[in-house]
Enzyme design. Structure first.
Site, PDB file in Angstrom:
ATOM      1  N   ASP A 103       0.825  -1.210   0.000  1.00  0.00           N
ATOM      2  CA  ASP A 103       0.000   0.000   0.000  1.00  0.00           C
ATOM      3  C   ASP A 103       0.860   1.262   0.000  1.00  0.00           C
ATOM      4  OD1 ASP A 103      -2.375   1.390  -0.020  1.00  0.00           O
ATOM      5  OD2 ASP A 103      -2.745   1.186   2.136  1.00  0.00           O
TER       6      ASP A 103
ATOM      7  N   ASN B 126       1.183   3.484  -2.921  1.00  0.00           N
ATOM      8  CA  ASN B 126       1.655   3.969  -4.225  1.00  0.00           C
ATOM      9  C   ASN B 126       1.125   5.362  -4.538  1.00  0.00           C
ATOM     10  OD1 ASN B 126       2.681   1.410  -4.422  1.00  0.00           O
ATOM     11  ND2 ASN B 126       1.302   0.718  -6.065  1.00  0.00           N
TER      12      ASN B 126
ATOM     13  N   ARG C 175      -0.945   9.225 -10.136  1.00  0.00           N
ATOM     14  CA  ARG C 175      -0.956   7.973  -9.357  1.00  0.00           C
ATOM     15  C   ARG C 175      -0.279   6.820 -10.096  1.00  0.00           C
ATOM     16  NH1 ARG C 175      -4.262   7.640  -4.927  1.00  0.00           N
ATOM     17  NH2 ARG C 175      -4.426   5.410  -5.189  1.00  0.00           N
TER      18      ARG C 175
ATOM     19  N   HIS D 126       2.242   3.596  -9.082  1.00  0.00           N
ATOM     20  CA  HIS D 126       2.052   2.165  -9.364  1.00  0.00           C
ATOM     21  C   HIS D 126       3.250   1.603 -10.138  1.00  0.00           C
ATOM     22  CE1 HIS D 126      -1.862   2.383  -7.632  1.00  0.00           C
ATOM     23  NE2 HIS D 126      -2.414   3.082  -8.605  1.00  0.00           N
TER      24      HIS D 126
ATOM     25  N   SER E 254      -7.377  -5.759  -5.212  1.00  0.00           N
ATOM     26  CA  SER E 254      -8.415  -6.358  -4.371  1.00  0.00           C
ATOM     27  C   SER E 254      -9.754  -6.394  -5.102  1.00  0.00           C
ATOM     28  CB  SER E 254      -8.558  -5.573  -3.060  1.00  0.00           C
ATOM     29  OG  SER E 254      -9.319  -4.397  -3.257  1.00  0.00           O
TER      30      SER E 254
ATOM     31  N   GLU F  82     -12.228  -5.145  -4.118  1.00  0.00           N
ATOM     32  CA  GLU F  82     -12.856  -3.833  -3.896  1.00  0.00           C
ATOM     33  C   GLU F  82     -12.192  -2.733  -4.726  1.00  0.00           C
ATOM     34  OE1 GLU F  82     -12.262  -6.032  -1.230  1.00  0.00           O
ATOM     35  OE2 GLU F  82     -14.380  -6.539  -1.441  1.00  0.00           O
TER      36      GLU F  82
ATOM     37  N   TRP G 252     -12.069  -2.383  -7.757  1.00  0.00           N
ATOM     38  CA  TRP G 252     -12.888  -2.000  -8.925  1.00  0.00           C
ATOM     39  C   TRP G 252     -13.628  -0.694  -8.651  1.00  0.00           C
ATOM     40  CZ3 TRP G 252     -11.699  -4.696 -13.056  1.00  0.00           C
ATOM     41  CH2 TRP G 252     -11.333  -6.041 -12.927  1.00  0.00           C
TER      42      TRP G 252
ATOM     43  N   LEU H  66      11.246 -20.304  -5.019  1.00  0.00           N
ATOM     44  CA  LEU H  66      10.347 -19.405  -4.290  1.00  0.00           C
ATOM     45  C   LEU H  66       8.980 -19.418  -4.955  1.00  0.00           C
ATOM     46  CD1 LEU H  66       9.812 -16.971  -2.285  1.00  0.00           C
ATOM     47  CD2 LEU H  66      10.586 -15.478  -4.131  1.00  0.00           C
TER      48      LEU H  66
HETATM   49  C1  IPE Z   1      -5.416  -2.878  -0.209  1.00  0.00           C
HETATM   50  O1  IPE Z   1      -5.100  -1.538  -0.345  1.00  0.00           O
HETATM   51  C2  IPE Z   1      -5.355  -3.552  -1.541  1.00  0.00           C
HETATM   52  C3  IPE Z   1      -4.042  -3.655  -2.162  1.00  0.00           C
HETATM   53  C4  IPE Z   1      -2.902  -3.255  -1.648  1.00  0.00           C
HETATM   54  C5  IPE Z   1      -4.044  -4.287  -3.458  1.00  0.00           C
HETATM   55  P1  IPE Z   1      -6.229  -0.430  -0.514  1.00  0.00           P
HETATM   56  O2  IPE Z   1      -5.504   0.868  -0.618  1.00  0.00           O
HETATM   57  O3  IPE Z   1      -7.142  -0.785  -1.620  1.00  0.00           O
HETATM   58  O4  IPE Z   1      -7.028  -0.550   0.856  1.00  0.00           O
HETATM   59  P2  IPE Z   1      -7.950   0.501   1.605  1.00  0.00           P
HETATM   60  O5  IPE Z   1      -8.958   0.993   0.612  1.00  0.00           O
HETATM   61  O6  IPE Z   1      -7.058   1.610   2.075  1.00  0.00           O
HETATM   62  O7  IPE Z   1      -8.544  -0.260   2.746  1.00  0.00           O
HETATM   63  C1  IPE Z   2      -1.661   0.276  -3.394  1.00  0.00           C
HETATM   64  O1  IPE Z   2      -1.439   1.641  -3.422  1.00  0.00           O
HETATM   65  C2  IPE Z   2      -1.833  -0.294  -4.786  1.00  0.00           C
HETATM   66  C3  IPE Z   2      -3.171  -0.791  -5.079  1.00  0.00           C
HETATM   67  C4  IPE Z   2      -4.174  -0.829  -4.240  1.00  0.00           C
HETATM   68  C5  IPE Z   2      -3.385  -1.295  -6.415  1.00  0.00           C
HETATM   69  P1  IPE Z   2      -2.645   2.666  -3.372  1.00  0.00           P
HETATM   70  O2  IPE Z   2      -3.042   3.011  -4.778  1.00  0.00           O
HETATM   71  O3  IPE Z   2      -3.738   2.167  -2.515  1.00  0.00           O
HETATM   72  O4  IPE Z   2      -1.946   3.919  -2.687  1.00  0.00           O
HETATM   73  P2  IPE Z   2      -2.569   4.923  -1.632  1.00  0.00           P
HETATM   74  O5  IPE Z   2      -3.138   4.100  -0.514  1.00  0.00           O
HETATM   75  O6  IPE Z   2      -3.615   5.708  -2.344  1.00  0.00           O
HETATM   76  O7  IPE Z   2      -1.401   5.762  -1.203  1.00  0.00           O
HETATM   77 MG    MG Z   3      -4.174   2.322  -0.542  1.00  0.00          MG
END
Ligand code: IPE
Ligand code: IPE
Ligand code: MG
Length: 248
Positions: A28, A30, A41, A45, A73, A75, A77, A139
């Site tokens: 998390d 990015n 953003r 990524h 995830s 979610e 989407w 691995l």
């Molecule tokens: C969890 O991160 C999913 C991934 C890292 C793929 P999110 O950024 O989507 O989670 P929430 O929304 O902060 O709970």
């Molecule tokens: C995690 O980084 C990557 C995915 C969920 C795909 P985020 O995109 O959730 O980054 P933040 O949480 O907005 O910083």
């Molecule tokens: Mg996030």
């Protein structure tokens, strides 16, 4: 995924510090990494993909058996269409460009989640990548794609109910193993260590069943800054934790 305790005691020059067999990471931060740099953003990524490459290499060198990475995830989407499209583009790029190196490094690619719901070209590429690396043993890298732990449990329950209805399974005989054998993680060792980057302290629907006795670690590092040193710190902290499994 059954059997306790789950961490192997690996000789490390005499110390015998327990090394986690299976590490999972909620990658998390990015978006925040990009924002700090006034970048879009997608730049975060992309930098996250570099961190994936570094972390896989480090995990193999440290001697971890399995690394599960939460990449998308069930979610996610809910994000703006443009960001979802960018993530799918990055996934296409990753499969095409990185599989050869994973294969060379002895990585066996596994997938968890309802990834067959992705676009047909991605599904085909993922299937090919899994088949290509199926013989590797150094691995296991399990990538969680369209993964949600609640969805995983729903799918497992549906499979169990279908078998019971067909008379193949006695409901009275259902136990923990029956469930674990139908989870997406069935081919992976028990989860020892779950790390979330970016300072958020929640599971966000990741490995809810598997985390029952995993050690949890929340680190402030944003995912694109994660590296070998960060993984080594987590592994060292794991070695200091005392796991009790309800005993004393
Ligand atoms: C969890 O991160 C999913 C991934 C890292 C793929 P999110 O950024 O989507 O989670 P929430 O929304 O902060 O709970
Ligand atoms: C995690 O980084 C990557 C995915 C969920 C795909 P985020 O995109 O959730 O980054 P933040 O949480 O907005 O910083
Ligand atoms: Mg996030």
């Amino acid at each position: 995924m059954s059997g306790l305790p789950s961490s192997a005691t690996v000789p490390d020059g005499g110390g015998g510090a327990p090394l986690p067999r299976h590490v999972a990471i909620i990658m998390d931060g990015n978006g925040r990494w990009a924002k700090q740099r006034h970048l879009p953003r997608i730049a975060g990524h992309r930098a996250g993909v570099d961190a994936v490459r570094r972390t896989i290499r480090a995990a193999a060198e440290i001697g971890i058996e399995a690394l599960t990475l939460y990449a998308f995830s069930s979610e996610n989407w809910r994000r703006p269409e443009e960001e979802v499209a960018d993530l799918m583009g990055l996934l296409r790029y990753y499969i095409k460009r990185e599989i050869a190196e994973l294969d060379r490094n002895g990585v066996r690619l596994q997938l968890i989640g309802d990834w067959r719901r992705f676009a047909p070209d991605i599904v085909a590429d993922l299937e090919e990548a899994c088949a290509r690396t199926a013989g590797n043993r150094r691995l296991d890298v399990a990538v969680a794609l369209n993964y949600g732990a609640q969805d995983e449990l729903v799918r497992a329950v549906r499979a169990i109910a279908t078998e019971a209805q067909a008379g193949l399974l006695d409901p009275a005989a259902i136990d923990r193993t029956t469930i674990e054998e139908r989870l997406d993680t069935r081919a992976l060792p028990p989860l020892d260590l779950l790390i979330r980057t970016s300072g958020e302290e929640r599971l966000s629907n990741f490995l809810l069943w598997q985390a029952a006795y995993a050690e949890l670690m929340f680190v402030d590092t944003l995912w694109p800054d994660f590296d070998r040193a960060a993984l080594e710190r987590a592994v060292a902290e794991f070695a200091r934790r005392e796991r009790r499994y309800g005993g004393r």
